[in-house]
Write a protein that holds these residues in place. Structure first.
Motif, mmCIF file in Angstrom:
data_model
loop_
_atom_site.group_PDB
_atom_site.id
_atom_site.type_symbol
_atom_site.label_atom_id
_atom_site.label_comp_id
_atom_site.label_asym_id
_atom_site.label_seq_id
_atom_site.Cartn_x
_atom_site.Cartn_y
_atom_site.Cartn_z
ATOM 1 N N SER A 263 6.948 46.660 -31.168
ATOM 2 C CA SER A 263 7.492 45.552 -30.230
ATOM 3 C C SER A 263 8.942 46.007 -29.674
ATOM 4 O O SER A 263 9.842 46.515 -30.693
ATOM 5 C CB SER A 263 7.672 44.360 -31.026
ATOM 6 O OG SER A 263 8.190 43.422 -30.370
ATOM 7 N N PRO A 264 9.288 45.940 -28.482
ATOM 8 C CA PRO A 264 10.405 46.135 -27.711
ATOM 9 C C PRO A 264 11.602 45.433 -28.196
ATOM 10 O O PRO A 264 12.800 45.752 -28.687
ATOM 11 C CB PRO A 264 10.410 45.871 -26.337
ATOM 12 C CG PRO A 264 8.981 44.894 -26.231
ATOM 13 C CD PRO A 264 8.236 45.433 -27.423
ATOM 14 N N PHE A 265 11.183 43.996 -29.032
ATOM 15 C CA PHE A 265 12.210 43.117 -29.537
ATOM 16 C C PHE A 265 12.391 43.562 -31.137
ATOM 17 O O PHE A 265 13.462 42.795 -31.680
ATOM 18 C CB PHE A 265 11.590 41.678 -29.519
ATOM 19 C CG PHE A 265 11.556 41.239 -27.919
ATOM 20 C CD1 PHE A 265 12.586 41.365 -27.025
ATOM 21 C CD2 PHE A 265 10.204 40.944 -27.386
ATOM 22 C CE1 PHE A 265 12.340 40.907 -25.737
ATOM 23 C CE2 PHE A 265 9.980 40.423 -26.230
ATOM 24 C CZ PHE A 265 10.936 40.563 -25.392
ATOM 25 N N ALA B 183 9.606 48.699 -33.373
ATOM 26 C CA ALA B 183 9.147 48.643 -34.968
ATOM 27 C C ALA B 183 8.031 47.412 -35.085
ATOM 28 O O ALA B 183 7.581 46.733 -33.979
ATOM 29 C CB ALA B 183 9.925 48.523 -35.953
ATOM 30 N N HIS B 184 7.941 46.797 -36.191
ATOM 31 C CA HIS B 184 7.197 45.653 -36.315
ATOM 32 C C HIS B 184 7.692 44.652 -37.353
ATOM 33 O O HIS B 184 7.770 45.254 -38.533
ATOM 34 C CB HIS B 184 5.583 46.064 -36.800
ATOM 35 C CG HIS B 184 4.763 45.098 -36.391
ATOM 36 N ND1 HIS B 184 3.473 45.039 -36.949
ATOM 37 C CD2 HIS B 184 4.812 43.449 -36.260
ATOM 38 C CE1 HIS B 184 2.910 43.952 -36.633
ATOM 39 N NE2 HIS B 184 3.710 43.072 -36.304
ATOM 40 N N THR B 185 8.036 43.530 -37.221
ATOM 41 C CA THR B 185 8.742 42.895 -38.250
ATOM 42 C C THR B 185 7.939 41.702 -38.791
ATOM 43 O O THR B 185 8.381 41.138 -39.904
ATOM 44 C CB THR B 185 9.937 41.853 -37.523
ATOM 45 O OG1 THR B 185 9.471 41.153 -36.555
ATOM 46 C CG2 THR B 185 11.045 42.811 -36.961
ATOM 47 N N ASP B 186 6.819 41.407 -38.322
ATOM 48 C CA ASP B 186 5.808 40.522 -38.831
ATOM 49 C C ASP B 186 5.125 40.930 -40.345
ATOM 50 O O ASP B 186 4.816 40.082 -41.015
ATOM 51 C CB ASP B 186 4.687 39.846 -38.012
ATOM 52 C CG ASP B 186 5.201 39.280 -36.924
ATOM 53 O OD1 ASP B 186 6.612 38.797 -36.876
ATOM 54 O OD2 ASP B 186 4.774 39.252 -35.777
ATOM 55 N N HIS B 187 4.854 42.262 -40.344
ATOM 56 C CA HIS B 187 3.973 42.633 -41.323
ATOM 57 C C HIS B 187 4.733 43.947 -42.318
ATOM 58 O O HIS B 187 5.417 44.592 -41.729
ATOM 59 C CB HIS B 187 2.529 43.128 -40.803
ATOM 60 C CG HIS B 187 2.077 42.264 -40.065
ATOM 61 N ND1 HIS B 187 1.443 42.404 -38.912
ATOM 62 C CD2 HIS B 187 1.417 41.020 -40.612
ATOM 63 C CE1 HIS B 187 0.945 41.146 -38.409
ATOM 64 N NE2 HIS B 187 0.823 40.624 -39.239
ATOM 65 N N ASP B 188 4.511 43.931 -43.677
ATOM 66 C CA ASP B 188 4.949 44.914 -44.011
ATOM 67 C C ASP B 188 4.104 46.301 -43.811
ATOM 68 O O ASP B 188 4.696 47.308 -43.817
ATOM 69 C CB ASP B 188 4.895 44.680 -45.601
ATOM 70 C CG ASP B 188 3.575 44.229 -46.340
ATOM 71 O OD1 ASP B 188 2.595 43.817 -45.616
ATOM 72 O OD2 ASP B 188 3.555 44.129 -47.493
ATOM 73 N N LEU B 189 2.729 45.974 -43.653
ATOM 74 C CA LEU B 189 2.015 47.244 -43.310
ATOM 75 C C LEU B 189 1.396 46.858 -41.924
ATOM 76 O O LEU B 189 1.274 45.907 -41.668
ATOM 77 C CB LEU B 189 0.872 47.520 -44.295
ATOM 78 C CG LEU B 189 1.245 47.774 -45.701
ATOM 79 C CD1 LEU B 189 -0.011 47.895 -46.681
ATOM 80 C CD2 LEU B 189 2.109 48.829 -46.013
ATOM 81 N N SER B 190 1.069 47.981 -41.137
ATOM 82 C CA SER B 190 0.587 47.796 -39.871
ATOM 83 C C SER B 190 -0.605 47.265 -39.964
ATOM 84 O O SER B 190 -1.439 47.371 -40.851
ATOM 85 C CB SER B 190 0.489 49.437 -39.255
ATOM 86 O OG SER B 190 -0.359 50.134 -39.886
ATOM 87 N N HIS B 191 -1.066 46.375 -38.819
ATOM 88 C CA HIS B 191 -2.543 45.783 -38.550
ATOM 89 C C HIS B 191 -3.072 46.491 -37.492
ATOM 90 O O HIS B 191 -2.416 46.863 -36.450
ATOM 91 C CB HIS B 191 -2.284 44.465 -38.453
ATOM 92 C CG HIS B 191 -1.869 43.657 -39.562
ATOM 93 N ND1 HIS B 191 -2.287 42.247 -39.762
ATOM 94 C CD2 HIS B 191 -1.200 44.137 -40.936
ATOM 95 C CE1 HIS B 191 -1.731 41.877 -41.053
ATOM 96 N NE2 HIS B 191 -1.376 42.829 -41.642
ATOM 97 N N GLY B 192 -4.384 46.612 -37.644
ATOM 98 C CA GLY B 192 -5.203 47.126 -36.500
ATOM 99 C C GLY B 192 -6.095 46.699 -36.040
ATOM 100 O O GLY B 192 -6.353 45.306 -36.371
ATOM 101 N N ALA C 251 10.163 52.510 -36.441
ATOM 102 C CA ALA C 251 10.710 52.308 -35.062
ATOM 103 C C ALA C 251 10.619 53.330 -34.275
ATOM 104 O O ALA C 251 10.554 54.618 -34.650
ATOM 105 C CB ALA C 251 12.212 51.854 -35.221
ATOM 106 N N LEU C 252 10.722 53.113 -32.645
ATOM 107 C CA LEU C 252 10.519 54.447 -31.959
ATOM 108 C C LEU C 252 11.761 54.280 -31.050
ATOM 109 O O LEU C 252 12.104 53.277 -30.190
ATOM 110 C CB LEU C 252 9.618 54.169 -31.126
ATOM 111 C CG LEU C 252 8.059 53.937 -31.687
ATOM 112 C CD1 LEU C 252 6.904 53.682 -30.651
ATOM 113 C CD2 LEU C 252 7.758 55.371 -32.591
ATOM 114 N N PHE C 253 12.520 55.224 -31.210
ATOM 115 C CA PHE C 253 13.734 55.458 -30.260
ATOM 116 C C PHE C 253 14.535 56.812 -30.627
ATOM 117 O O PHE C 253 14.170 57.191 -31.848
ATOM 118 C CB PHE C 253 14.906 54.452 -30.543
ATOM 119 C CG PHE C 253 15.265 54.170 -31.783
ATOM 120 C CD1 PHE C 253 16.371 54.885 -32.418
ATOM 121 C CD2 PHE C 253 14.970 52.834 -32.221
ATOM 122 C CE1 PHE C 253 16.600 54.417 -33.661
ATOM 123 C CE2 PHE C 253 15.376 52.659 -33.603
ATOM 124 C CZ PHE C 253 16.094 53.339 -34.342
#
Length: 325
Positions: free
Chosen positions: A76-78, A82-91, A103-105
Motif C-alpha cells: 500500500s502507498p500509505f 508495505a502492509h500494516t494490517d497483517h503479519d504475513l501477506s494475504h493472497g 516495503a518498496l522504495f
C-alpha cells in the motif's frame, strides 16, 4: 537559490517528457546524497508512458487469477508500499503467505529482491507473486490473455511500447519502471543532511547510538547494506522459514534474511521477516536481550527510536504521483 534552480530543471524535464520520451531516474529524482544506483538505466531507460502504465498495472487486480489481488493489496502507498494490517501477506482466497510484505522504495539501489534474495532482477521478480498459489495464483500467459482482451490496456501498451503491444516482457518492464520511481529521500534526516534542519538533543543521542551499533548493517543513507544477516530470532515452527538457505541450500545461510531499510518505520509495521513485532520497542528489546545482545538501556532505546522517527518520509507516503487516484 541553487536548490530552487535544480528543482526547476527537474520539473521542466518531467513536464517536457512525452508519452514515449525518456525520463532517466537521474532526471526524475536522484537524491544528491545517495550513491550511484545499481540499476542499469541505460538498458531500460525510464519513459513517462511506461511508468504510467506500470502504475496502472500495479494497482489492478487483473494480475490475479480471481481478480481480487493487486500488487498494491500487499504494498500500500500509505504504508510506504508495505502492509500494516497483517503479519504475513494475504493472497487469493484469503490464503496466507510465508512472510511479511516488504516495503518498496529506493529499489534502484538494490540488486536482490524479497527477504531471501530469491530474485536479482526487478523486471523478473513480479513473476513470483503472479505465479505463487498463495499470492496471485495466476500465470504470465493468463495475465497477457486478460490484458489483450481489454481494449484500454491494448491502447496503453501500444502508446508505451509501439507495435510490440501487450507482451510478457513489456508487462514486466512497465511494472519495473513504476517501482523504480518510488524514491524515498524526503525525511527530516535528509533535510538535516542538506543543512536545512537539525536534530533535537534526544535525536542526536539516538543518532550516535545508531552509528555505534546499527550502521554496519543499516548503512546510511539508504539504511541497509542489502546483505543477508541473522537477526537472532528463533525459527517459527509453524512456518519453518530458514531464509536465504531456502534459496542457496548452504547451511551457513540458515536464518539469514535481507537487511531491510530503516526508513519509514512508522508506516511499515509489523516488523521482521515474519511480522512478529508490532512495535519498535519490541524490536529493540529483542536486540538488547538476544544471545549476542546489543548493549542498549531503556533510555538508549528511547533515544534510538527518537532518531529512527526522523527517517519517516511523509511526502513519499502521501505523494499522489504514486497513486492512480
Amino acid at each position: 537559490m541553487k536548490q530552487l534552480s535544480y528543482l526547476f530543471v527537474m520539473l521542466a524535464l518531467v513536464l517536457l517528457a512525452t508519452a514515449t520520451g525518456p525520463v532517466g531516474l537521474r532526471d526524475y529524482w536522484r537524491p544528491a546524497h545517495f550513491p550511484e544506483p545499481a540499476y542499469d538505466f541505460a538498458a531500460n531507460p525510464l519513459r513517462q508512458g511506461r511508468v504510467e502504465l506500470g502504475k496502472r498495472l500495479f494497482y489492478d487486480e487483473i494480475l490475479s487469477a480471481d481478480g481480487t489481488i493487486a500488487c498494491a493489496t500487499c504494498h500500500s502507498p500509505f504504508a510506504a508500499f508495505a502492509h500494516t494490517d497483517h503479519d504475513l501477506s494475504h493472497g487469493i482466497d484469503d490464503r496466507i503467505g510465508l512472510r511479511n510484505a516488504p516495503a518498496l522504495f529506493n529499489l534502484a539501489w538494490t540488486t536482490s529482491f524479497h527477504h531471501d534474495g530469491a530474485h536479482h532482477s526487478i523486471e523478473l521478480q513480479p513473476l513470483a507473486p503472479i505465479h505463487h498459489e498463495d499470492e496471485m495464483g495466476s500465470s504470465i500467459n493468463e495475465v497477457i490473455t486478460r490484458l489483450r482482451g481489454d481494449s484500454s490496456y491494448a491502447a496503453d501498451f501500444q502508446r508505451a511500447f509501439g507495435e510490440e503491444g501487450v507482451t510478457g516482457p513489456n508487462l514486466l518492464k512497465a511494472l519495473a519502471q513504476f517501482q523504480l520511481t518510488l524514491v524515498s529521500a524526503g525525511a527530516r534526516y535528509d533535510r538535516i543532511k542538506a543543512g536545512r534542519d537539525s536534530f533535537t538533543n534526544q535525536e542526536l543521542k539516538g543518532y550516535q547510538l545508531f552509528k555505534a551499533n546499527c550502521n554496519a548493517c543499516h548503512t546510511e543513507p539508504l539504511f541497509t547494506n542489502y546483505a543477508f544477516e541473522r537477526n537472532g530470532l528463533a525459527v517459527d515452527t509453524t512456518l519453518n522459514d530458514f531464509g536465504r538457505m531456502m534459496i542457496t541450500n548452504l547451511p551457513e545461510d540458515s536464518l539469514r534474511f535481507k537487511v531491510p531499510s530503516l526508513r519509514n518505520l512508522s508506516f511499515t509495521h509489523p516488523y521482521m521477516h515474519d511480522g512478529r513485532f508490532r512495535k519498535l520497542r519490541q524490536v529493540l528489546r529483542h536486540y538488547a536481550t538476544r544471545e549476542d545482545p546489543i548493549p542498549l538501556s531503556a533510555n538508549d532505546q528511547s533515544d534510538l527510536i527518537a532518531f529512527l522517527l526522523t527517517l519517516d518520509d511523509r511526502e513519499f507516503v502521501l505523494n499522489k504521483e504514486h497513486r492512480p487516484w
